[in-house]
Design an enzyme around this catalytic site. Structure first.
Site, mmCIF file in Angstrom:
data_model
loop_
_atom_site.group_PDB
_atom_site.id
_atom_site.type_symbol
_atom_site.label_atom_id
_atom_site.label_comp_id
_atom_site.label_asym_id
_atom_site.label_seq_id
_atom_site.Cartn_x
_atom_site.Cartn_y
_atom_site.Cartn_z
ATOM 1 N N LYS A 120 70.479 -73.698 -25.348
ATOM 2 C CA LYS A 120 69.324 -74.208 -26.299
ATOM 3 C C LYS A 120 69.712 -74.076 -27.755
ATOM 4 C CE LYS A 120 65.896 -74.051 -22.918
ATOM 5 N NZ LYS A 120 66.564 -73.174 -21.862
HETATM 6 C C1 PLP Z 1 66.672 -73.807 -20.425
HETATM 7 C C2 PLP Z 1 67.697 -73.399 -19.635
HETATM 8 C C3 PLP Z 1 68.106 -74.255 -18.542
HETATM 9 C C4 PLP Z 1 67.274 -75.548 -18.040
HETATM 10 O O1 PLP Z 1 67.445 -76.651 -18.847
HETATM 11 P P1 PLP Z 1 66.427 -78.018 -18.954
HETATM 12 O O2 PLP Z 1 66.695 -78.607 -20.135
HETATM 13 O O3 PLP Z 1 64.955 -77.192 -19.039
HETATM 14 O O4 PLP Z 1 66.468 -78.553 -17.584
HETATM 15 C C5 PLP Z 1 69.058 -73.841 -17.734
HETATM 16 N N1 PLP Z 1 69.860 -72.801 -17.802
HETATM 17 C C6 PLP Z 1 69.543 -72.121 -19.120
HETATM 18 C C7 PLP Z 1 70.257 -70.662 -19.120
HETATM 19 C C8 PLP Z 1 68.303 -72.408 -19.770
HETATM 20 O O5 PLP Z 1 67.955 -71.550 -20.963
#
Ligand code: PLP
Length: 476
Positions: A120
């Protein structure tokens, strides 16, 4: 570049407008009016670019209302080896998202080397700089209100800390986060970051955010905004690393690759879908879910059946524990031929707690054109995949990445590379790593003792009015 709503709203805002907003006025999600196409010559030119140059080149096609020199500066400032420095020993931080070969035609793309050790950060760090830029230009400010179960909140706080015109009010459940995740968020001492631990669960925190967002007067008067998963700026910034991964795994534009993506809200893989629509030679998008398999069910059957919040399973890949996928509407818009009336009709069912079945419609015949395949993974699968990866490659991976790798291994093509996106470092989910391997995961040096830093958090009851009062009294 103009933007439209998946549900047909008439006014077409620009990039900077939708950057600061959430849902479109008609309740739909924003998308570019058309996807820019990348020519063979452009793709070849990208082969020599740094990550920051690549980000500028791709984002300038979407953020056409930001002058090129400004956007170049913002991307250069965001995508540096200093910001994405938490690489494992042996990985090259200057690549920003280094590709690690596991074996022939199987790679891991490291997206989790930013300040909070999850993918993120890739988009959120840019968003922090974009927000500051747009708000400064407009002489405006924003108060971001969010709820987090861990990864989103910390990524948002590390991106927004110290940014002019931005305050962050982040609600987290008092229990249920790992000690590492709590330490990451609560140890921030910046004056514009407010951590609120709610005496309840994540859903209680989420409900308060929704209640505040539904109070339109309060929202407008106090300039309340969000940086949640549906934010278009986040999706757009994520497109870049699909290009980067493709370019690193191939030497000619004739080659194709597959991407495997651990998925929850469909934000990450939505960016992969858009990269593919732009002409990036992606053969398959391999979508992996955990036990919360709403999306796997859709791609296998054509039925989209959001679960009740109470039926969400608590798993060891918690950032994928979702009842419905908030970005999924963007893909369905493309699948139904970009017909907003059809999307509005389908989401009338979803928004009233129902489901829809596309297998009985002509749209389902089109699904293969989009390259999706899917699978799911369980706690036992995660443990087995973490063990196998450590044994075979000497590499510790986190639980979410393990979901991705497990489903990738079921969908490999012998003739082309498959790239698994690493969405978090194992240090974030220490408990399950110890369960799988009997030892603690590696941590970046700067985070060795993060749990013992002083913490800064307000503990509050599940009470919307009290939270509103807290916000008002802290924005002066
Ligand atoms: C947010 C997240 C996901 C999922 O990603 P999306 O964009 O919601 O599909 C997967 N793995 C981790 C570690 C995350 O923080």
């Amino acid at each position: 570049m103009k933007y439209l709503s998946t549900r047909g709203q008439a006014a077409e805002p620009g990039f900077s407008d939708i950057l600061l907003g959430g849902l479109m006025e008609d309740g739909g999600l924003s998308l570019p009016a058309e996807y820019p196409q990348i020519s063979d010559a452009e793709l070849t030119a990208m082969r020599g670019m740094s990550y920051a140059e690549l980000a500028f080149t791709i984002l300038s096609k979407f953020a056409t209302d930001i002058p090129a020199d400004d956007l170049r500066e913002l991307t250069a400032k965001t995508y540096t080896a200093e910001v994405y420095c938490n690489t494992r020993p042996g990985s090259d931080a200057r690549q920003i998202t280094p590709l690690r070969k596991l074996e022939n035609n199987l790679y891991l793309q490291e997206l989790s080397n930013g300040p909070t050790l999850a993918f993120k950060d890739m988009a959120m760090q840019l968003l922090g700089n974009l927000f500051e830029y747009v708000l400064t230009k407009r002489g405006d400010s924003i108060n971001i209100l969010g709820a987090t179960s861990g990864d989103t909140g910390s990524a948002a706080e590390y991106a927004m800390r110290g940014k002019r015109g931005v305050r962050v009010f982040m609600l987290s459940p008092r229990e249920n986060m790992s000690a590492f995740q709590r330490a990451q968020m609560y140890s921030l001492q910046d004056a514009n970051i407010f951590n609120i631990a709610v005496r309840g669960m994540f859903d209680d925190a989420q409900d308060i955010v929704k209640a505040v967002a539904n109070d339109l007067d309060f929202k407008a008067h106090n300039k309340i905004g969000a940086v949640n998963s549906i934010n278009w700026g986040r999706v757009a910034a994520q497109i870049v690393y699909y290009f980067k991964g493709y370019l690193a795994a191939t030497t000619s534009n004739e080659e194709q690759v597959n991407f495997a993506v651990p998925s929850g809200n469909f934000g990450n893989i939505c960016a992969g879908h858009i990269a593919r629509m732009m002409g990036l030679p992606i053969r398959k998008l391999i979508l992996a879910t955990n036990e919360n398999d709403v999306l796997d069910e859709f791609f296998r059957t054509g039925i989209y059946r959001p679960r009740k919040t109470a039926d969400v399973k608590v798993t060891s890949s918690p950032s994928m524990d979702i009842s419905k996928a908030s970005n999924f509407e963007r893909f369905i818009f493309d699948l139904v031929g970009r017909n907003p009336a059809v999307v509005a009709e389908l989401w009338r069912a979803v928004d009233s707690g129902g489901s829809f079945d596309l297998s009985v419609t002509p749209y389902w015949a089109d699904i293969e054109r989009f390259g999706f395949v899917s699978g799911r993974s369980s706690h036992a699968d995660r443990l087995a995949t973490i063990r196998k990866t450590y044994k075979h490659y000497g590499l510790m991976i986190d639980t979410h990445t393990a979901d991705g790798l497990k489903v990738a291994l079921e969908n490999l093509d012998a003739d082309i590379p498959t790239i698994v996106l690493e969405t978090a470092l194992p240090a974030k989910f220490e408990e399950t790593i110890i369960e799988a391997l009997g030892e603690k995961p590696w941590r970046p040096a700067a985070m060795q003792n993060i749990e013992s830093l002083p913490q800064h958090v307000e503990v509050m009851d599940i009470n919307t009015q009290a939270i509103k009062d807290f916000i008002v009294s802290h924005i002066g």
